[in-house]
Structures are given as structure tokens and as C-alpha cells.
Design a protein around this motif. Structure first.
Motif, short mmCIF file in Angstrom:
data_model
loop_
_atom_site.label_atom_id
_atom_site.label_comp_id
_atom_site.label_asym_id
_atom_site.label_seq_id
_atom_site.Cartn_x
_atom_site.Cartn_y
_atom_site.Cartn_z
N GLY A 75 -16.95 -34.55 12.37
CA GLY A 75 -15.96 -35.32 11.63
C GLY A 75 -16.08 -35.08 10.13
N ARG A 77 -13.09 -34.01 8.14
CA ARG A 77 -11.94 -33.31 7.56
C ARG A 77 -10.85 -34.30 7.21
NH1 ARG A 77 -15.68 -30.46 10.35
NH2 ARG A 77 -15.87 -28.36 9.49
N LYS A 82 -6.32 -31.19 8.42
CA LYS A 82 -5.91 -31.12 9.83
C LYS A 82 -4.47 -30.64 9.94
CE LYS A 82 -9.04 -34.87 10.95
NZ LYS A 82 -9.14 -36.27 11.39
N LEU A 107 -7.80 -32.65 18.19
CA LEU A 107 -9.17 -32.63 17.68
C LEU A 107 -9.96 -33.79 18.26
CD1 LEU A 107 -8.39 -32.09 13.89
CD2 LEU A 107 -9.06 -30.36 15.54
N GLU A 109 -13.40 -35.53 17.08
CA GLU A 109 -14.43 -35.52 16.04
C GLU A 109 -15.67 -36.28 16.50
OE1 GLU A 109 -12.28 -35.20 11.83
OE2 GLU A 109 -11.94 -37.12 12.82
#
Length: 129
Positions: A75, A77, A82, A107, A109
Motif C-alpha cells: 500500500g 500509492r 492508480k 488492486l 493493497e
């Protein structure tokens, strides 16, 4: 540390799957600052009739030709990173001849304690984080 899973119809060639992951990895390196050596992918193949996708939910797609790109990564970002990743991956899919409309990405994370690559324990423990 991304780990990519490509969920694809059995009819999609290994060469195309490899190319999709190569492009996905390049995008992760460029858009999300992923280490180029963090290259992991599992290709999961399904009969086209076992892949059930709505043909028009948030975009037009051909359900029997649709792939799912699942990315598990550390995690941190930003939403902007994204969004750039999604856009860049779809651009790259088009460049290799795969219709990006037939792709779904998401995603997952997690943190350094959620990964382990050896008997030494989690990435958090091994790297002393």
C-alpha cells in the motif's frame, strides 16, 4: 512488491499472456515506482463460459474475451498514481493488439508483514522494517 494474477480465457495464448504481464510490469515500474526486479505473475486459465462478466457494466466488453488483472502490492500509492496506472496499462494493451475494453483491473493493497519469500519470515522482518 507486486504479485500479478492474470485471469484469462484458456483460448488466450501464452505469448499474449506473457506480453500482457511484461507491459503490466513496465507500467507498475513507471507509474508506481515498483522495483524492476519485483517480477511475479501467476496466469490462471478458465474456460470462456466459466468467466461471467456483464457485457456493459461501466463499459462495453466481450465477456468471453475479457481478462482480469489482479495486482497485489504494498500500500501507499496515491489515487492519482492508480488512475495513471490503469490508463497506462490499457494504452499498453492496445499497443500489443489486445482490446483494452476487454480488461478489468483491480488492486489489493497490503503491508510488508503480509509477504514472505523465505524461511526468514515476512518482508518486514527480513528487511528490518
Amino acid at each position: 512488491m507486486p504479485f500479478n494474477k492474470l485471469h484469462v480465457p484458456k483460448t488466450l495464448s501464452s505469448d499474449i499472456c506473457r506480453s500482457i504481464n511484461d507491459q503490466l510490469h513496465a507500467s507498475l515500474v513507471e507509474m508506481c515506482g515498483v522495483n524492476p526486479d519485483d517480477y511475479f505473475c501467476l496466469i490462471c486459465r478458465y474456460e470462456p463460459e466459466d468467466m461471467i462478466f456483464h457485457p456493459t457494466f461501466l463499459g462495453e466488453r466481450v465477456p468471453r474475451a475479457t481478462i482480469v488483472i489482479e495486482i497485489a502490492l504494498l500500500g501507499g500509492r496515491s489515487d492519482n498514481q492508480k488512475e495513471k496506472l490503469y490508463k497506462d496499462v490499457r494504452h499498453r494493451l492496445r499497443e500489443i493488439g489486445f482490446d483494452p475494453a476487454n480488461s478489468i483491473m483491480f488492486l489489493v493493497e497490503n503491508g510488508p508483514a503480509d509477504w514472505s519469500f523465505s524461511e526468514a519470515g515476512s518482508v518486514k522482518t527480513v528487511l528490518g522494517l
